[in-house]
Design a protein around this motif. Structure first.
Motif, PDB file in Angstrom:
ATOM      1  N   HIS A  24       0.839  -1.192   0.000  1.00  0.00           N
ATOM      2  CA  HIS A  24       0.000   0.000   0.000  1.00  0.00           C
ATOM      3  C   HIS A  24       0.880   1.251   0.000  1.00  0.00           C
ATOM      4  O   HIS A  24       1.808   1.357   0.803  1.00  0.00           O
ATOM      5  CB  HIS A  24      -0.889   0.039   1.248  1.00  0.00           C
ATOM      6  N   ILE A  25       0.596   2.167  -0.898  1.00  0.00           N
ATOM      7  CA  ILE A  25       1.291   3.450  -0.917  1.00  0.00           C
ATOM      8  C   ILE A  25       0.259   4.560  -0.794  1.00  0.00           C
ATOM      9  O   ILE A  25      -0.658   4.661  -1.627  1.00  0.00           O
ATOM     10  CB  ILE A  25       2.106   3.623  -2.207  1.00  0.00           C
ATOM     11  N   PRO A  26       0.328   5.378   0.270  1.00  0.00           N
ATOM     12  CA  PRO A  26      -0.653   6.461   0.426  1.00  0.00           C
ATOM     13  C   PRO A  26      -0.722   7.329  -0.826  1.00  0.00           C
ATOM     14  O   PRO A  26       0.299   7.712  -1.403  1.00  0.00           O
ATOM     15  CB  PRO A  26      -0.127   7.241   1.633  1.00  0.00           C
ATOM     16  N   HIS A  27      -1.952   7.634  -1.232  1.00  0.00           N
ATOM     17  CA  HIS A  27      -2.173   8.375  -2.472  1.00  0.00           C
ATOM     18  C   HIS A  27      -3.417   9.235  -2.294  1.00  0.00           C
ATOM     19  O   HIS A  27      -4.472   8.721  -1.931  1.00  0.00           O
ATOM     20  CB  HIS A  27      -2.357   7.397  -3.639  1.00  0.00           C
ATOM     21  N   SER A  28      -3.287  10.508  -2.538  1.00  0.00           N
ATOM     22  CA  SER A  28      -4.385  11.431  -2.287  1.00  0.00           C
ATOM     23  C   SER A  28      -4.702  12.251  -3.541  1.00  0.00           C
ATOM     24  O   SER A  28      -4.397  13.443  -3.621  1.00  0.00           O
ATOM     25  CB  SER A  28      -4.022  12.366  -1.117  1.00  0.00           C
ATOM     26  N   PRO A  29      -5.355  11.610  -4.539  1.00  0.00           N
ATOM     27  CA  PRO A  29      -5.789  12.361  -5.717  1.00  0.00           C
ATOM     28  C   PRO A  29      -7.100  13.092  -5.428  1.00  0.00           C
ATOM     29  O   PRO A  29      -7.639  13.030  -4.308  1.00  0.00           O
ATOM     30  CB  PRO A  29      -6.003  11.260  -6.757  1.00  0.00           C
ATOM     31  N   HIS A  30      -7.625  13.775  -6.412  1.00  0.00           N
ATOM     32  CA  HIS A  30      -8.873  14.521  -6.239  1.00  0.00           C
ATOM     33  C   HIS A  30     -10.004  13.627  -5.748  1.00  0.00           C
ATOM     34  O   HIS A  30     -10.810  14.039  -4.899  1.00  0.00           O
ATOM     35  CB  HIS A  30      -9.271  15.175  -7.573  1.00  0.00           C
ATOM     36  N   ARG A  38      -2.854   0.211  -4.275  1.00  0.00           N
ATOM     37  CA  ARG A  38      -2.641  -1.170  -3.828  1.00  0.00           C
ATOM     38  C   ARG A  38      -1.944  -1.957  -4.936  1.00  0.00           C
ATOM     39  O   ARG A  38      -2.469  -2.098  -6.042  1.00  0.00           O
ATOM     40  CB  ARG A  38      -3.962  -1.848  -3.481  1.00  0.00           C
ATOM     41  N   ILE A  39      -0.783  -2.476  -4.608  1.00  0.00           N
ATOM     42  CA  ILE A  39       0.029  -3.228  -5.569  1.00  0.00           C
ATOM     43  C   ILE A  39       0.017  -4.698  -5.138  1.00  0.00           C
ATOM     44  O   ILE A  39       0.426  -5.022  -4.022  1.00  0.00           O
ATOM     45  CB  ILE A  39       1.454  -2.692  -5.600  1.00  0.00           C
ATOM     46  N   PRO A  40      -0.470  -5.602  -6.002  1.00  0.00           N
ATOM     47  CA  PRO A  40      -0.520  -7.018  -5.616  1.00  0.00           C
ATOM     48  C   PRO A  40       0.855  -7.551  -5.235  1.00  0.00           C
ATOM     49  O   PRO A  40       1.860  -7.270  -5.899  1.00  0.00           O
ATOM     50  CB  PRO A  40      -1.052  -7.712  -6.878  1.00  0.00           C
ATOM     51  N   LEU A  41       0.866  -8.354  -4.177  1.00  0.00           N
ATOM     52  CA  LEU A  41       2.115  -8.885  -3.636  1.00  0.00           C
ATOM     53  C   LEU A  41       1.832 -10.255  -3.045  1.00  0.00           C
ATOM     54  O   LEU A  41       0.819 -10.450  -2.368  1.00  0.00           O
ATOM     55  CB  LEU A  41       2.649  -7.939  -2.558  1.00  0.00           C
ATOM     56  N   ALA A  42       2.697 -11.214  -3.314  1.00  0.00           N
ATOM     57  CA  ALA A  42       2.567 -12.544  -2.722  1.00  0.00           C
ATOM     58  C   ALA A  42       3.933 -13.037  -2.288  1.00  0.00           C
ATOM     59  O   ALA A  42       4.955 -12.689  -2.903  1.00  0.00           O
ATOM     60  CB  ALA A  42       1.939 -13.528  -3.702  1.00  0.00           C
ATOM     61  N   VAL A  93       0.790  -1.062 -11.144  1.00  0.00           N
ATOM     62  CA  VAL A  93      -0.607  -1.491 -11.153  1.00  0.00           C
ATOM     63  C   VAL A  93      -1.520  -0.554 -11.930  1.00  0.00           C
ATOM     64  O   VAL A  93      -2.426  -1.009 -12.642  1.00  0.00           O
ATOM     65  CB  VAL A  93      -1.107  -1.701  -9.702  1.00  0.00           C
ATOM     66  N   ALA A  94      -1.309   0.746 -11.840  1.00  0.00           N
ATOM     67  CA  ALA A  94      -2.179   1.681 -12.561  1.00  0.00           C
ATOM     68  C   ALA A  94      -2.009   1.522 -14.071  1.00  0.00           C
ATOM     69  O   ALA A  94      -2.984   1.595 -14.837  1.00  0.00           O
ATOM     70  CB  ALA A  94      -1.868   3.122 -12.146  1.00  0.00           C
ATOM     71  N   ALA A  95      -0.778   1.267 -14.518  1.00  0.00           N
ATOM     72  CA  ALA A  95      -0.537   1.035 -15.940  1.00  0.00           C
ATOM     73  C   ALA A  95      -1.125  -0.293 -16.388  1.00  0.00           C
ATOM     74  O   ALA A  95      -1.668  -0.413 -17.496  1.00  0.00           O
ATOM     75  CB  ALA A  95       0.958   1.080 -16.231  1.00  0.00           C
ATOM     76  N   PRO A 118      11.416   7.737  -2.653  1.00  0.00           N
ATOM     77  CA  PRO A 118      10.319   7.464  -1.711  1.00  0.00           C
ATOM     78  C   PRO A 118       9.463   8.685  -1.410  1.00  0.00           C
ATOM     79  O   PRO A 118       8.390   8.551  -0.829  1.00  0.00           O
ATOM     80  CB  PRO A 118      11.036   6.965  -0.454  1.00  0.00           C
ATOM     81  N   ALA A 119       9.912   9.881  -1.814  1.00  0.00           N
ATOM     82  CA  ALA A 119       9.116  11.092  -1.639  1.00  0.00           C
ATOM     83  C   ALA A 119       8.621  11.630  -2.987  1.00  0.00           C
ATOM     84  O   ALA A 119       8.135  12.760  -3.062  1.00  0.00           O
ATOM     85  CB  ALA A 119       9.929  12.159  -0.924  1.00  0.00           C
ATOM     86  N   GLY A 120       8.725  10.822  -4.042  1.00  0.00           N
ATOM     87  CA  GLY A 120       8.359  11.267  -5.377  1.00  0.00           C
ATOM     88  C   GLY A 120       6.934  10.907  -5.746  1.00  0.00           C
ATOM     89  O   GLY A 120       6.068  10.716  -4.888  1.00  0.00           O
ATOM     90  N   THR A 121       6.692  10.794  -7.048  1.00  0.00           N
ATOM     91  CA  THR A 121       5.375  10.400  -7.541  1.00  0.00           C
ATOM     92  C   THR A 121       5.141   8.923  -7.231  1.00  0.00           C
ATOM     93  O   THR A 121       6.035   8.211  -6.783  1.00  0.00           O
ATOM     94  CB  THR A 121       5.268  10.628  -9.048  1.00  0.00           C
ATOM     95  N   ILE A 122       3.916   8.445  -7.508  1.00  0.00           N
ATOM     96  CA  ILE A 122       3.580   7.052  -7.212  1.00  0.00           C
ATOM     97  C   ILE A 122       4.556   6.087  -7.879  1.00  0.00           C
ATOM     98  O   ILE A 122       5.068   5.159  -7.250  1.00  0.00           O
ATOM     99  CB  ILE A 122       2.130   6.752  -7.633  1.00  0.00           C
ATOM    100  N   THR A 123       4.841   6.292  -9.160  1.00  0.00           N
ATOM    101  CA  THR A 123       5.747   5.384  -9.854  1.00  0.00           C
ATOM    102  C   THR A 123       7.131   5.417  -9.214  1.00  0.00           C
ATOM    103  O   THR A 123       7.766   4.365  -9.009  1.00  0.00           O
ATOM    104  CB  THR A 123       5.847   5.754 -11.339  1.00  0.00           C
ATOM    105  N   GLN A 124       7.631   6.576  -8.876  1.00  0.00           N
ATOM    106  CA  GLN A 124       8.938   6.689  -8.240  1.00  0.00           C
ATOM    107  C   GLN A 124       8.945   6.044  -6.857  1.00  0.00           C
ATOM    108  O   GLN A 124       9.946   5.453  -6.437  1.00  0.00           O
ATOM    109  CB  GLN A 124       9.332   8.156  -8.143  1.00  0.00           C
ATOM    110  N   GLN A 125       7.826   6.146  -6.131  1.00  0.00           N
ATOM    111  CA  GLN A 125       7.743   5.513  -4.815  1.00  0.00           C
ATOM    112  C   GLN A 125       7.750   3.990  -4.929  1.00  0.00           C
ATOM    113  O   GLN A 125       8.346   3.299  -4.100  1.00  0.00           O
ATOM    114  CB  GLN A 125       6.481   5.976  -4.092  1.00  0.00           C
ATOM    115  N   ILE A 126       7.081   3.452  -5.965  1.00  0.00           N
ATOM    116  CA  ILE A 126       7.076   1.996  -6.149  1.00  0.00           C
ATOM    117  C   ILE A 126       8.488   1.500  -6.445  1.00  0.00           C
ATOM    118  O   ILE A 126       8.970   0.539  -5.834  1.00  0.00           O
ATOM    119  CB  ILE A 126       6.111   1.582  -7.273  1.00  0.00           C
TER     120      ILE A 126
END
Length: 341
Positions: A24-30, A38-42, A93-95, A118-126
């Motif tokens: 899980h990566i916190p994300h606050s869009p409009h 949420r990125i699938p992980l096993a 996951v968004a792509a 880790p302080a960048g955009t969602i892709t950079q954080q992943i």
């Protein structure tokens, strides 16, 4: 000092057995004030053995890898392995949800963002989480790609170059164990921001793939990918060794190729509609006519002729007809003459 991240997961990486969940990566869009991406992980773990990281979906329009990794996380019995698998079947996951090469959230190509921020955009954080948390747990990394919606590439396993001879041998041995129809050394024109380049810098035995493309699911490439992943896991000691197929070629008989730098690529010089003169797998020569770009709205203007820059095997070509200047139209692979053993 480790970089601080806000990412969190419900997975216990040290637990035995099979777990499926999410990063899980916190994300606050409009649309969502306090949401998460949420990125699938096993994780599948049993006994002692190496940790192998399996990743798919770095580009959301490349389908064979996510399909195969989904099958593995659903079907693999933990008791059948020795070691630990960390599976990220749809890392971007968004792509993946949109079937796009780049993320619709921030427009970034994830495979040009490593080691991330880790302080960048969602892709950079992943990519930062993978670099800072996932890679340090691993011994080996399999990154499953295809040509996506813009390229069709002959199914192949990819060697990521490294300057360390012993590491190079490990990478080559694992890539040859994949047993793809082709083995190709690819340095992405020296690009250091990819997942495999970063994995190599982290010291992991690294295997890449290119499994077809063209925006479709190739049944032939899917078959190669399914068996290839299991072959590598057996090579690494996570799975039992498979029975030798009569169709498999001894390592010494396989063709090992490489992309020879800029001369291996043919780029569109103008806008228009691209036509290839040759099917994939054709042996071509430098200076030979490769194809042409037509000007459909200016029919009196002759098409632009494209020519190959190297002798070799036509390894990849552009799938959509329409091109703009700089689009990759052809990729040629040449014999690899470096040390393999």
């Amino acid at each position: 000092m480790a970089r601080k991240s806000t990412a969190f997961t419900d997975i216990d990486f040290e637990k035995q057995g099979k777990q499926t969940g999410f990063l899980h990566i916190p994300h606050s869009p409009h649309e969502d004030a306090w949401g998460v991406t949420r990125i699938p992980l096993a994780v599948i773990a049993n006994g002692s053995g190496p940790t192998v990281i399996l990743q798919g979906g770095c580009h959301g329009d490349e389908y064979e890898g996510p399909i195969v990794l989904g099958e593995i996380l659903r079907d693999l019995d933990p008791s059948s392995i020795q070691g630990r698998l960390i599976i990220l079947p749809a890392i971007n996951v968004a792509a993946v949800e949109m079937g796009r090469r780049t993320s619709p959230v921030d427009g970034l190509n994830m495979n040009r963002t490593y080691p991330g921020d880790p302080a960048g955009t969602i892709t950079q954080q992943i990519s930062a989480y993978v670099t800072d948390v996932i890679y340090p747990m691993g011994d080996a990394f399999l990154d499953l790609h295809s040509g996506g919606s813009s390229l069709m590439i002959l199914p192949s396993a990819i060697v990521e170059p490294t300057v360390d001879p012993e590491h190079h041998k490990r990478n080559v041995a694992a890539v040859l164990a994949f047993d793809a129809p082709l083995t190709v050394v690819v340095d992405n024109l020296g690009e250091a921001r990819t997942s495999t380049a970063t994995s190599v810098r982290a010291g992991l035995t690294t295997v890449g793939t290119e499994m077809g493309g063209g925006g479709t699911v190739s049944l032939d490439a899917l078959k190669v990918c399914r068996q290839g992943v299991r072959n590598v896991l057996a090579h690494l000691g996570v799975l039992p060794a498979p029975e030798k197929s009569s169709a498999s070629s001894p390592a010494g008989e396989r063709r090992i190729l490489k992309i020879p730098g800029p001369s291996g690529y043919v780029f569109a010089p103008t806008s228009g509609v691209f036509e290839s003169f040759h099917p994939l797998g054709t042996m071509v020569r430098a200076g030979q006519e490769a194809g042409r770009v037509h000007h459909l709205t200016d029919p009196a203007r002759p098409p632009e002729i494209l020519r190959f820059g190297a002798d070799g095997l036509l390894y990849g070509w552009r799938q959509p007809g329409r091109v703009v200047p700089g689009n990759c139209c052809f990729v040629v692979a040449v014999p690899y003459e470096g040390e393999l053993k």
